[in-house]
Design an enzyme around this catalytic site. Structure first.
Site: not given
Ligand code: NCD
Ligand code: ZN
Length: 395
Positions: A55, A58, A138, A209, A276
């Protein structure tokens, strides 16, 4: 022939002192007193399978002021990850075959680690999903960064039927209503509904997450459902919000100190760890963007969890490698095994360090973990048999 000599190597489910021989990008032998042409002395080091992160964001194409395939993949390598799975919530979401192919092309040109892609599902791209035939899908069931969210109640089940059952559908189940009781209530209801649909259609789903024990408890009731946890929910809580200010905003939001402790206690039931990695510039954070960079700190945080006695390394390593490969059907990766790809992460377990934001590889150049002391740092990384990172530097 690359020889990694005398390391403490994670093989199967334990650490053993072994040499590893890699030829043509493939692990060809594991044993003692092996001979090679190029040598790495790994004595005193932990030799791990190249880590896999399921996860990351990028950001390329569309938001390359935050991150791109070069900087993001360098952050991955510096953090010990040889494979990452990129999310589809780009400014122009990855919801068509053409956009997926564009991303794959860019990553191929620029990335120093392997990048795999989650494809985005919408209310009407069922045919594109079939055409693109991605390894995972996703679905956003709650709003987050980007525009990718299912609005139609029926789309979830339609995707469940449309997408091959043995390939995971990754679910963003979390809601971000400011009131915690409301956002958690909605999140749990979404997870429960998705699990009952997954059971009905006997298909694999994966909860992205998870930030509370309850999500894990729900997930483990179904053999069709796997679940990931990000290290920041184990190390940060609402107690840190005052200190972090706008930098502390993330989806799902940080939880109470009590929930953070409960998460550690149910961690043994999670299927894998995911960073994440969601980089935003400091400027973007100050104007309200949610997300933390995580690639360069996640392994160190989890090793801290081992030092604190919350988890064991023998438990941890597969959750950041073999288990991820197994959930996402990634072949010949995630284990140090004859015939597997020569992706290896070598960690100096004694190296003490702190995050220096100016030295981070991620383009966003900040971290919510600045100032924390870590023990254990990625020393050398081998990608498909080639040394890409050595003594804390790219080669
Ligand atoms: C993620 C993003 O910035 O793309 N942000 C986050 O706070 N985790 C989006 C996501 O994973 O839902
Ligand atoms: Zn994310």
């Amino acid at each position: 022939m690359l020889l990694i000599q005398s390391g403490t190597v994670f093989i199967g489910d334990k650490f053993v002192k072994k040499d590893i021989l890699i030829d043509n990008g493939i692990i060809v032998d594991i044993g003692t007193n092996l001979k090679g042409t190029e040598k790495i002395d790994a004595s005193g080091m932990l030799v791990l399978p190249g880590l896999i992160d399921p996860h990351v964001h990028l950001r390329e194409p569309g938001a390359t002021h935050k991150e791109d395939f070069t900087t993001g993949s360098r952050a991955a390598i510096a953090g010990g990850f040889t494979t990452v799975m990129d999310m589809p919530n780009n400014t122009t979401p990855t919801t068509t075959k053409e956009r997926l192919e564009e991303k794959m092309k860019l990553a191929k040109q620029k990335a120093v680690c392997d990048v795999l892609f989650h494809f985005g599902g919408t209310d009407d791209n069922f045919d594109e999903v079939k055409k693109a035939n991605p390894p995972s899908l996703k679905l956003y069931l709650g709003e987050t960064t980007g525009m990718l969210v299912l609005k139609n109640q029926n789309s979830l089940e339609k995707h469940f039927v449309n997408f091959p059952a043995e390939r995971p559908i990754v679910l963003h189940a979390s809601d971000h209503s400011p009131d915690e009781e409301i956002n958690l209530g909605k999140t749990y209801a979404t997870v429960e509904n998705a699990i009952s649909l997954a059971n009905k259609h006997k298909r694999k789903i994966h909860i992205a997450h998870a930030s509370t024990k309850k999500e894990i408890d729900l997930a483990i009731r179904s053999k069709n459902c796997t679940v990931e946890v990000a290290p920041h929910y184990l190390f940060l809580s609402t107690n840190d919000l005052e200190r972090l200010g706008p930098m502390g905003k993330v989806y799902p939001p940080l939880r109470s100190e009590q929930k953070r402790i409960h998460l550690w206690k149910s961690l043994e039931n999670v299927d894998c760890i995911a960073t994440d990695h969601a980089p935003h510039t400091i400027e973007d954070k100050e104007s309200g963007s949610a997300g933390f960079p995580g690639l360069e700190t996640s392994l160190a945080l989890m090793l801290k969890g081992c030092d604190l006695g919350f988890i064991d390394k023998l438990w941890l390593i597969p959750k950041m490698s073999e288990q991820v490969a197994s959930i996402f059907n990634i072949e010949k990766k995630g284990q140090i095994k004859k015939g597997f790809i020569g992706d290896i992460t070598i960690v100096d377990p004694k190296k003490v360090w702190k995050v220096d934001t100016s030295e981070l590889e991620t383009k966003c150049k900040w971290s919510p973990f600045e100032g924390i002391e870590f023990k254990g740092k990625v020393h050398t990384v081998i990608k498909s048999g080639k040394i890409v990172y050595r003594e804390y530097c790219f080669v």
